[in-house]
Motif scaffolding. Structure first.
Motif, PDB file in Angstrom:
ATOM      1  N   TYR A 160     -50.364   6.371  26.118  1.00 54.76           N
ATOM      2  CA  TYR A 160     -49.263   7.495  25.241  1.00 54.76           C
ATOM      3  C   TYR A 160     -49.558   7.136  23.970  1.00 54.76           C
ATOM      4  CZ  TYR A 160     -48.063   8.046  30.145  1.00 54.76           C
ATOM      5  OH  TYR A 160     -47.141   8.859  31.293  1.00 54.76           O
ATOM      6  N   SER A 161     -49.128   8.306  23.646  1.00 53.01           N
ATOM      7  CA  SER A 161     -48.883   8.544  21.343  1.00 53.01           C
ATOM      8  C   SER A 161     -47.693   7.900  21.609  1.00 53.01           C
ATOM      9  CB  SER A 161     -49.151   9.549  21.200  1.00 53.01           C
ATOM     10  OG  SER A 161     -48.383  10.518  22.195  1.00 53.01           O
ATOM     11  N   LEU A 162     -47.555   7.572  20.416  1.00 52.58           N
ATOM     12  CA  LEU A 162     -46.638   7.239  20.287  1.00 52.58           C
ATOM     13  C   LEU A 162     -45.055   7.931  19.649  1.00 52.58           C
ATOM     14  CD1 LEU A 162     -46.660   4.725  16.947  1.00 52.58           C
ATOM     15  CD2 LEU A 162     -45.858   4.090  19.151  1.00 52.58           C
ATOM     16  N   ASP A 163     -45.330   9.684  19.475  1.00 51.27           N
ATOM     17  CA  ASP A 163     -44.729  10.732  20.029  1.00 51.27           C
ATOM     18  C   ASP A 163     -43.858  10.694  21.463  1.00 51.27           C
ATOM     19  OD1 ASP A 163     -44.936  11.118  17.520  1.00 51.27           O
ATOM     20  OD2 ASP A 163     -46.351  13.037  17.946  1.00 51.27           O
ATOM     21  N   VAL A 164     -45.117  10.844  22.848  1.00 53.04           N
ATOM     22  CA  VAL A 164     -44.253  10.305  24.114  1.00 53.04           C
ATOM     23  C   VAL A 164     -44.005   9.317  24.275  1.00 53.04           C
ATOM     24  CG1 VAL A 164     -45.344   9.994  26.322  1.00 53.04           C
ATOM     25  CG2 VAL A 164     -46.849  11.686  24.826  1.00 53.04           C
ATOM     26  N   TYR A 165     -44.150   8.109  23.676  1.00 55.90           N
ATOM     27  CA  TYR A 165     -43.199   7.031  23.835  1.00 55.90           C
ATOM     28  C   TYR A 165     -41.830   7.140  23.230  1.00 55.90           C
ATOM     29  CZ  TYR A 165     -42.480   2.155  24.599  1.00 55.90           C
ATOM     30  OH  TYR A 165     -42.132   1.025  25.512  1.00 55.90           O
ATOM     31  N   LYS A 166     -41.959   7.545  22.065  1.00 53.94           N
ATOM     32  CA  LYS A 166     -40.467   7.923  21.609  1.00 53.94           C
ATOM     33  C   LYS A 166     -39.681   8.757  22.835  1.00 53.94           C
ATOM     34  CE  LYS A 166     -38.389   9.615  16.844  1.00 53.94           C
ATOM     35  NZ  LYS A 166     -38.492   9.851  15.727  1.00 53.94           N
ATOM     36  N   GLU A 167     -40.168   9.722  22.986  1.00 55.31           N
ATOM     37  CA  GLU A 167     -39.402  10.433  23.612  1.00 55.31           C
ATOM     38  C   GLU A 167     -38.922   9.954  25.007  1.00 55.31           C
ATOM     39  OE1 GLU A 167     -38.644  13.529  23.213  1.00 55.31           O
ATOM     40  OE2 GLU A 167     -39.218  13.576  21.085  1.00 55.31           O
ATOM     41  N   LEU A 168     -39.662   9.390  25.183  1.00 55.63           N
ATOM     42  CA  LEU A 168     -39.846   8.280  27.038  1.00 55.63           C
ATOM     43  C   LEU A 168     -38.587   7.836  26.471  1.00 55.63           C
ATOM     44  CD1 LEU A 168     -42.310   7.071  27.973  1.00 55.63           C
ATOM     45  CD2 LEU A 168     -41.803   8.877  28.787  1.00 55.63           C
ATOM     46  N   ILE A 169     -38.221   7.271  25.516  1.00 53.95           N
ATOM     47  CA  ILE A 169     -37.181   6.390  24.752  1.00 53.95           C
ATOM     48  C   ILE A 169     -36.075   6.689  24.965  1.00 53.95           C
ATOM     49  CG2 ILE A 169     -36.306   4.630  22.417  1.00 53.95           C
ATOM     50  CD1 ILE A 169     -38.587   4.139  22.018  1.00 53.95           C
TER      51      ILE A 169
END
Length: 313
Positions: A160-169
């Motif tokens: 995933y992009s870091l944007d997706v990862y930030k939302e997962l967090i």
């Protein structure tokens, strides 16, 4: 960027170990070998991960998955373990929320935490689409582990992009995410983002070619640790207690990882069966029908690695 800012000596590592499903000579599950391996993983202080790729999640049927959960629950006796929520689909499939919900509810009924495998339907579309799907799934559980999987492991995987990862967090039920890109830099990026966003969120390294990522703040959910849960636990303790033996033991385990996780990567499961048989822990080194195999010549190298590891056993 060099990871000096992430280096964490003396940290207690959380280890999750994917359990190999051993087989009999007739390719049926070797349940006695499975139960013994789950028990030794618990006894080592690691949390077993059931029905993961190492347990042939994409190949076994629902009855086998359920039996693995039943047997693990009895051994766990209240201890933590996680289990793969796998939904098989095809390219261009739509997101099958109902199938994921069924898998997640089954896993939780046995007292386990779902690890949400990727699928074509889960990972297609925009970043916003992907995040929304995880948010939808979060309503069906108290906690779950997300999973990024490189295509070298499975064709439906996606990093995933870091944007997706930030939302997962920021999904409260998401306690962590397994990262299997085999890239140190991508994992370091996720660790920095985690440190800035939600410190209790766990980045579980799935990088079997860089198991020293634990030095930088990653925990782990590995297939390699199924070869030697006892020695991974000892390595982790060496790190926590600042024992320099950590480095030599880690190097030897990494040698094992580089052998087992060469192309084709999914054949590591055959190496795992070969290694566990050499240790006298399972009866055969059969791998599941449809899973790639390794040559018999690997046995010589695996035995040599086992001999090197003997000093820590």
């Amino acid at each position: 960027m060099f990871p000096d800012d992430l280096y964490q000596p003396g940290r207690k590592i959380a280890g999750y170990s994917a359990i190999l499903l051993p087989l009999t000579k007739t390719a049926a599950p070797d349940w006695a070998g499975f139960e013994a391996h789950v028990a030794r993983t618990f006894d080592a202080g690691l949390a077993p991960a059931i029905n993961m790729d190492t347990g042939y999640a994409n190949l076994i049927d629902s009855a086998t998955k359920t039996e693995a959960l039943e047997r693990t629950r009895e051994i766990a006796d209240g201890r933590e373990y996680v289990s793969g929520a796998y939904v098989g689909d095809q390219p261009h499939s739509s997101f099958d929320e109902a199938a994921y919900r069924t898998e997640m509810e089954l896993i939780q009924s046995f007292g386990s935490t779902p690890v949400i495998f990727q699928s074509y339907g889960l990972t297609t579309g925009s970043d916003a689409d992907i995040v929304q799907r995880y948010q939808q799934l979060s309503q069906y559980c108290e906690k779950f582990v997300a999973f990024e999987l490189g295509t070298m492991f499975a064709p439906f995987g996606k990093i995933y992009s870091l944007d997706v990862y930030k939302e997962l967090i920021q999904i409260p039920q998401c306690l962590g995410a397994k990262h299997s890109s085999l890239s140190r830099e991508l994992e370091w990026e996720r660790l920095r983002l985690r440190n800035q966003t939600r410190e209790e969120f766990r980045v579980f390294t799935g990088n079997d070619l860089a198991i020293d990522m634990v030095m930088y703040g990653s925990d782990y959910l590995l297939g390699l640790s199924t070869f030697a849960p006892d020695l991974f636990a000892k390595r982790d303790k060496f790190w926590e207690t600042s024992n320099p033996q950590f480095f030599e033991l880690n190097d030897t385990l990494q040698y094992l990882g580089h052998l087992a996780f060469r192309v084709p990567v999914p054949a590591y499961k055959h190496n795992a069966a070969q290694f566990l048989k050499l240790r006298g822990w399972i009866e055969t080194d059969e791998t599941y029908p449809g899973s790639p195999t390794r040559p018999e010549s690997d046995l010589f190298i695996l035995q040599e690695i086992l001999d090197r590891l003997e000093r820590w056993m």
